[in-house]
Design a protein around this motif. Sequence first.
Motif, PDB file in Angstrom:
ATOM      1  N   ALA A   1      20.341  39.781  99.521  1.00  8.55           N
ATOM      2  CA  ALA A   1      20.692  40.726 100.594  1.00  8.55           C
ATOM      3  C   ALA A   1      19.683  41.046 101.557  1.00  8.55           C
ATOM      4  O   ALA A   1      18.342  41.081 101.261  1.00  8.55           O
ATOM      5  CB  ALA A   1      20.949  42.037  99.698  1.00  8.55           C
ATOM      6  N   SER A   2      19.623  41.295 102.707  1.00  6.90           N
ATOM      7  CA  SER A   2      18.761  41.500 103.912  1.00  6.90           C
ATOM      8  C   SER A   2      19.348  42.525 104.794  1.00  6.90           C
ATOM      9  O   SER A   2      20.551  42.891 104.773  1.00  6.90           O
ATOM     10  CB  SER A   2      18.463  40.244 104.601  1.00  6.90           C
ATOM     11  N   GLY A   3      18.592  42.789 106.012  1.00  2.00           N
ATOM     12  CA  GLY A   3      18.986  43.764 107.036  1.00  2.00           C
ATOM     13  C   GLY A   3      18.592  45.285 106.407  1.00  2.00           C
ATOM     14  O   GLY A   3      17.725  45.352 105.460  1.00  2.00           O
ATOM     15  N   ARG A   4      19.525  46.135 106.844  1.00  2.00           N
ATOM     16  CA  ARG A   4      19.198  47.456 106.213  1.00  2.00           C
ATOM     17  C   ARG A   4      19.857  47.553 104.950  1.00  2.00           C
ATOM     18  O   ARG A   4      20.988  48.224 104.800  1.00  2.00           O
ATOM     19  CB  ARG A   4      20.115  48.393 107.516  1.00  2.00           C
ATOM     20  N   THR A   5      19.116  47.250 104.027  1.00  2.00           N
ATOM     21  CA  THR A   5      19.763  47.223 102.430  1.00  2.00           C
ATOM     22  C   THR A   5      19.464  48.759 102.111  1.00  2.00           C
ATOM     23  O   THR A   5      18.707  49.538 102.622  1.00  2.00           O
ATOM     24  CB  THR A   5      18.902  46.572 101.657  1.00  2.00           C
ATOM     25  N   PHE A   6      20.263  49.236 101.171  1.00  2.00           N
ATOM     26  CA  PHE A   6      20.256  50.449 100.589  1.00  2.00           C
ATOM     27  C   PHE A   6      20.124  50.346  98.966  1.00  2.00           C
ATOM     28  O   PHE A   6      20.388  49.202  98.409  1.00  2.00           O
ATOM     29  CB  PHE A   6      21.745  51.372 100.897  1.00  2.00           C
ATOM     30  N   SER A   7      19.913  51.601  98.567  1.00  2.00           N
ATOM     31  CA  SER A   7      19.956  51.625  96.956  1.00  2.00           C
ATOM     32  C   SER A   7      20.409  52.961  96.828  1.00  2.00           C
ATOM     33  O   SER A   7      20.240  53.919  97.327  1.00  2.00           O
ATOM     34  CB  SER A   7      18.469  51.223  96.496  1.00  2.00           C
ATOM     35  N   PRO A   8      20.906  53.129  95.492  1.00  2.00           N
ATOM     36  CA  PRO A   8      21.618  52.035  94.521  1.00  2.00           C
ATOM     37  C   PRO A   8      22.904  51.345  95.309  1.00  2.00           C
ATOM     38  O   PRO A   8      23.397  51.697  96.114  1.00  2.00           O
ATOM     39  CB  PRO A   8      21.862  52.687  93.282  1.00  2.00           C
ATOM     40  N   TYR A   9      22.916  49.941  94.672  1.00  2.00           N
ATOM     41  CA  TYR A   9      24.086  49.281  95.128  1.00  2.00           C
ATOM     42  C   TYR A   9      24.491  48.368  93.948  1.00  2.00           C
ATOM     43  O   TYR A   9      23.642  47.786  93.498  1.00  2.00           O
ATOM     44  CB  TYR A   9      23.931  48.507  96.327  1.00  2.00           C
ATOM     45  N   ALA A  10      25.935  48.251  93.793  1.00  2.00           N
ATOM     46  CA  ALA A  10      26.195  47.275  92.849  1.00  2.00           C
ATOM     47  C   ALA A  10      26.936  46.064  93.472  1.00  2.00           C
ATOM     48  O   ALA A  10      26.942  45.970  94.763  1.00  2.00           O
ATOM     49  CB  ALA A  10      27.379  47.901  92.127  1.00  2.00           C
ATOM     50  N   VAL A  11      26.872  44.811  92.721  1.00  2.00           N
ATOM     51  CA  VAL A  11      27.324  43.745  93.454  1.00  2.00           C
ATOM     52  C   VAL A  11      28.293  42.981  92.393  1.00  2.00           C
ATOM     53  O   VAL A  11      28.120  43.147  91.413  1.00  2.00           O
ATOM     54  CB  VAL A  11      25.891  42.808  93.624  1.00  2.00           C
ATOM     55  N   ALA A  12      28.922  42.252  93.148  1.00  3.56           N
ATOM     56  CA  ALA A  12      30.104  41.469  92.366  1.00  3.56           C
ATOM     57  C   ALA A  12      30.234  39.927  93.009  1.00  3.56           C
ATOM     58  O   ALA A  12      29.896  39.758  93.995  1.00  3.56           O
ATOM     59  CB  ALA A  12      31.441  42.174  92.029  1.00  3.56           C
ATOM     60  N   TRP A  13      30.885  39.061  92.114  1.00  2.00           N
ATOM     61  CA  TRP A  13      31.099  37.703  92.681  1.00  2.00           C
ATOM     62  C   TRP A  13      32.685  37.773  92.695  1.00  2.00           C
ATOM     63  O   TRP A  13      33.242  38.271  91.592  1.00  2.00           O
ATOM     64  CB  TRP A  13      30.479  36.762  91.621  1.00  2.00           C
ATOM     65  N   PHE A  14      33.361  37.144  93.568  1.00  2.00           N
ATOM     66  CA  PHE A  14      34.373  36.716  93.719  1.00  2.00           C
ATOM     67  C   PHE A  14      34.914  35.455  94.078  1.00  2.00           C
ATOM     68  O   PHE A  14      33.720  34.797  94.560  1.00  2.00           O
ATOM     69  CB  PHE A  14      35.321  37.822  94.768  1.00  2.00           C
ATOM     70  N   ARG A  15      35.957  34.856  93.681  1.00  2.00           N
ATOM     71  CA  ARG A  15      36.195  33.398  94.316  1.00  2.00           C
ATOM     72  C   ARG A  15      37.736  33.232  94.765  1.00  2.00           C
ATOM     73  O   ARG A  15      38.791  34.030  94.540  1.00  2.00           O
ATOM     74  CB  ARG A  15      36.128  32.264  93.073  1.00  2.00           C
ATOM     75  N   GLN A  16      37.637  32.142  95.598  1.00  2.00           N
ATOM     76  CA  GLN A  16      39.054  32.009  96.197  1.00  2.00           C
ATOM     77  C   GLN A  16      39.213  30.426  96.260  1.00  2.00           C
ATOM     78  O   GLN A  16      38.574  29.757  96.902  1.00  2.00           O
ATOM     79  CB  GLN A  16      39.248  32.604  97.447  1.00  2.00           C
ATOM     80  N   ALA A  17      40.367  30.088  95.192  1.00  2.00           N
ATOM     81  CA  ALA A  17      40.641  28.588  95.364  1.00  2.00           C
ATOM     82  C   ALA A  17      41.766  28.444  96.501  1.00  2.00           C
ATOM     83  O   ALA A  17      42.468  29.482  96.942  1.00  2.00           O
ATOM     84  CB  ALA A  17      41.414  28.227  94.092  1.00  2.00           C
TER      85      ALA A  17
END
Length: 124
Positions: A24-40
């Motif tokens: 993550a870069s730019g105007r990051t904020f906190s707190p933040y949660a993250v997820a991974w998704f995928r698309q076949a």
Amino acid sequence: QVQLVESGGGLVQAGGSLRLSCAASGRTFSPYAVAWFRQAPGKEREFVAAINWSGGSTGYADSVKGRFTISRDNAKNTVYLQMNSLKPEDTAVYYCAARPGYYGSSSLTDYDYWGQGTQVTVSS
């Protein structure tokens, strides 16, 4: 504006491993949660794994439980997805997504920021 950049994708044989990174870069904020998704190809985007702000709570799709591990390094603004015992059905474009707040979610619509994706191809 927050930018998310995924890396680490590639071609691997079945049974192999890859580690994806989401920076993550730019105007990051906190707190933040993250997820991974995928698309076949030809399929809808689906949830893979999520992690809360502290990293103390994680969640996984049943299809990857026991094989994938999500983790984060907040000092580096980076989230990782370690993928082991890869199967051909894991082939997809993998996206990371972020949302303000402490807790993650498995719902696509809960995330405000998305990366461009990284291709993972598992050969049989």
